[in-house]
Design an enzyme around this catalytic site. Structure first.
Site, PDB file in Angstrom:
ATOM      1  N   HIS A   1     -65.922  85.598 113.437  1.00 55.37           N
ATOM      2  CA  HIS A   1     -66.140  84.786 112.238  1.00 55.37           C
ATOM      3  C   HIS A   1     -67.180  85.418 111.311  1.00 55.37           C
ATOM      4  O   HIS A   1     -68.127  84.743 110.889  1.00 55.37           O
ATOM      5  CB  HIS A   1     -66.595  83.370 112.624  1.00 55.37           C
ATOM      6  CG  HIS A   1     -65.643  82.641 113.509  1.00 55.37           C
ATOM      7  ND1 HIS A   1     -66.041  81.585 114.307  1.00 55.37           N
ATOM      8  CD2 HIS A   1     -64.322  82.802 113.735  1.00 55.37           C
ATOM      9  CE1 HIS A   1     -64.983  81.129 114.992  1.00 55.37           C
ATOM     10  NE2 HIS A   1     -63.940  81.863 114.658  1.00 55.37           N
ATOM     11  N   PRO A   2     -67.060  86.688 110.953  1.00 57.00           N
ATOM     12  CA  PRO A   2     -68.068  87.289 110.066  1.00 57.00           C
ATOM     13  C   PRO A   2     -67.985  86.699 108.664  1.00 57.00           C
ATOM     14  O   PRO A   2     -66.908  86.401 108.157  1.00 57.00           O
ATOM     15  CB  PRO A   2     -67.699  88.773 110.066  1.00 57.00           C
ATOM     16  CG  PRO A   2     -66.228  88.793 110.348  1.00 57.00           C
ATOM     17  CD  PRO A   2     -65.988  87.646 111.291  1.00 57.00           C
TER      18      PRO A   2
END
Length: 552
Positions: free
Chosen positions: A468-469
């Site tokens: 989930h960058p």
């Protein structure tokens, strides 16, 4: 080639923008380096571990050695395919908590509070409750993105929710509705047995219109003249060419590639640009900074009964599941198998959930490697709002070179305290009466890991990215020196250029990021078209009445 709008990246937000802009009559060119999303590895939900581990579909980014995780390099998959990461992700659908977006607004993202974004979540959805309850007034009914729930046939799904209730936690019938906090069914972007990616929901329908075109190529940089973006230089078919924008250029290339493209175009920290011989167009020190992600750990239990998905973990069963899915789009192949979930608070005084659970009736890693002990099940658990921050920086001025990605995971004492609490709270849940018929023993971390130091060693060795960058082109007010885009997603200091993807998040949201990334594409489309935003909603989310003094 030219169009009104040029979008770089056919990912979650880019697909949504292509659909809405072309729907409004504007001409759109979408530049995408990746190839087709056709094929069972992408379209079959249960095959999710394959595309994110295939260089054909994934950029294959890895972090720099993470100093607080023993120097490990962690995988950072990003979709290199039509649909972007929505074509290789786990298909889990989470809007985020209302307070996440209120925090965005407090940090300078004016017009992005929960009341402002909820109408866009509703606009993008067609919600299928599948008989599991929920309040339809909180959900969308006619959007392009189908959101459904798995059948939850395995008894372990119900055991997980019941164990949460027995441990004293809330139960929720729709964590994407009024009440996120609690245990309940998990939602997925699956429709009629297929992965319902941003490609299937948005860009394939858009490409059937004459005013929307997809161009395969590698974006080298944004062309800026007299302080305004006029197009994008790309490599295509062995030649370099320019795709021109009559109105605006929009970067929607991911939280890794969008800041990289800005820097290659001369927009970013001046010292870093000069180091690579790049001309400085706008000194924006926040470009590439503020990188955030979710880390998680698999708490794995050996099962005393042979009821887990491990019984299908052989070539014959996989072949039969695949054949059933291929011909009927039904059966185990038609679900991502994440069918129960939970959001809880780690301690009293935390106003809204800061721990997320994905429950899976098998002990297996994202890369498809099963636990050696056979039958088992697991809860993916991790803190939602780590204070650690990393950065995306240039490795060189070569557009074909991967950037450096350093998340700086677990760099604060708060990270370690939160993660230890995650493990101990999960053990308590698995110790409830609901799991007594099923738990044989703990596989990971293993009962020998009890002290803070022992748990820290497990975290250091086994924590993995939840993929989930975000946050690397942070949205804020124009007078904020660290902001990269303003609240209309316009790059500060450059005209006719916007960024619209998860990189503009001021702070990471609760849960998986595909839904809020698509929402960004939906909302920025209205800004691009010069439309008034949708009218704010007045729905009041549920907050635990005793959050100040009670953990549950």
């Amino acid at each position: 080639m030219e169009a009104d709008f040029v979008i770089v990246g056919a990912g979650s937000a880019g697909c949504a923008m292509a659909y809405r802009l072309s729907e409004a009559g504007a001409s759109v060119i979408v530049i995408e380096y990746g190839g087709s999303d056709v094929g069972p590895f992408i379209q079959m939900p249960a095959a999710l571990s394959y595309p994110m581990n295939m260089r054909r579909y994934d950029w294959g980014f890895t972090s720099e050695p993470e100093p607080h995780l023993g120097g490990r390099r962690l995988a950072c998959p990003r979709g290199k395919v039509i649909g972007g990461s929505s074509s290789i992700n786990g298909m889990v659908y989470v809007r985020g908590h209302a307070m996440d977006f209120d925090h965005w607004a407090e940090q300078g993202a004016d017009g992005w509070a929960f009341a402002d974004v909820l109408p866009y979540f509703k606009r993008m959805e067609t919600w299928h409750a599948n008989g599991h309850g929920g309040d339809p007034s909180w959900r969308g009914t006619d959007g392009p993105l189908h959101v459904s729930r798995g059948p939850r046939l395995n008894p372990l799904y119900a055991a997980f929710v019941e164990a949460g209730r027995q441990a004293g936690y809330e139960v929720t019938d729709d964590y994407n509705g009024r009440k996120q906090e609690g245990f309940g069914p998990m939602e997925q972007t699956v429709w009629k047995g297929r992965r319902w990616s941003a490609a299937n929901a948005y860009i394939h329908p858009a490409l059937r219109r004459e005013n929307c075109t997809l161009v395969r190529g590698l974006a080298r940089r944004v062309i800026i003249e007299d302080g305004a973006a006029i197009g994008v230089k790309i490599d295509r078919g062995g030649a370099t060419e320019v795709v021109r924008a009559r109105r605006e250029v929009v970067l929607a290339a991911s939280s890794i590639n969008s800041p990289k493209l800005l820097m290659l175009s001369g927009i970013g920290p001046a010292a870093q640009l000069a180091e690579h011989g790049l001309d400085i167009v706008a000194n924006r020190p926040g470009v590439g900074q503020n990188l955030q992600d979710h880390l998680e750990l698999y708490i794995q239990m050996a099962s005393s009964q042979p009821i887990t998905l491990y019984r299908y973990w052989n070539l014959v069963s996989k072949g039969l599941i695949g054949a059933q899915w291929l011909f009927t789009k039904t059966g185990l192949g038609a679900s991502n198998q994440f069918e129960s979930a939970a959001f809880i608070r780690s301690r009293a005084g935390v106003p809204y959930p800061d721990i997320q659970y994905h429950f899976l009736p098998m002990a297996v890693r994202y890369d498809g490697k099963a636990a050696a002990e056979g039958h088992g099940f697991q809860a993916h658990v991790g803190p939602m709002r780590s204070p650690s921050r990393g950065a995306v920086t240039l490795r060189s001025g070569d557009p074909a070179a991967d950037p450096r990605v350093l998340f700086n995971y677990m760099s604060t004492e708060e990270d370690w305290e939160d993660f230890r609490r995650c493990i101990r709270l999960t053990r308590e849940i698995f110790a409830q009466e609901a799991f007594r018929p099923y738990v044989k023993h703990e596989i990971q971390p293993g009962v020998q890991a009890q002290s803070d130091d022992e748990l820290d060693a497990v975290i250091r060795e086994h924590a993995e990215s939840a993929y989930h960058p975000c946050g690397t082109c942070r949205m804020g007010r124009a007078d904020d020196p660290e902001a990269v885009v303003d609240p209309q997603a316009r790059v500060i200091g450059v005209d006719r250029l916007r960024v619209a993807d998860s990189s503009i998040f001021p702070r990471i949201t609760n849960g998986n990021l595909n839904a809020p990334s698509i929402m960004v594409g939906e909302k920025v489309s209205d800004h691009l078209l010069g439309r008034d935003p949708l009218a704010p909603a007045n729905d009041e989310p549920w907050v635990h009445p005793n959050w100040q003094i009670a953990q549950r």
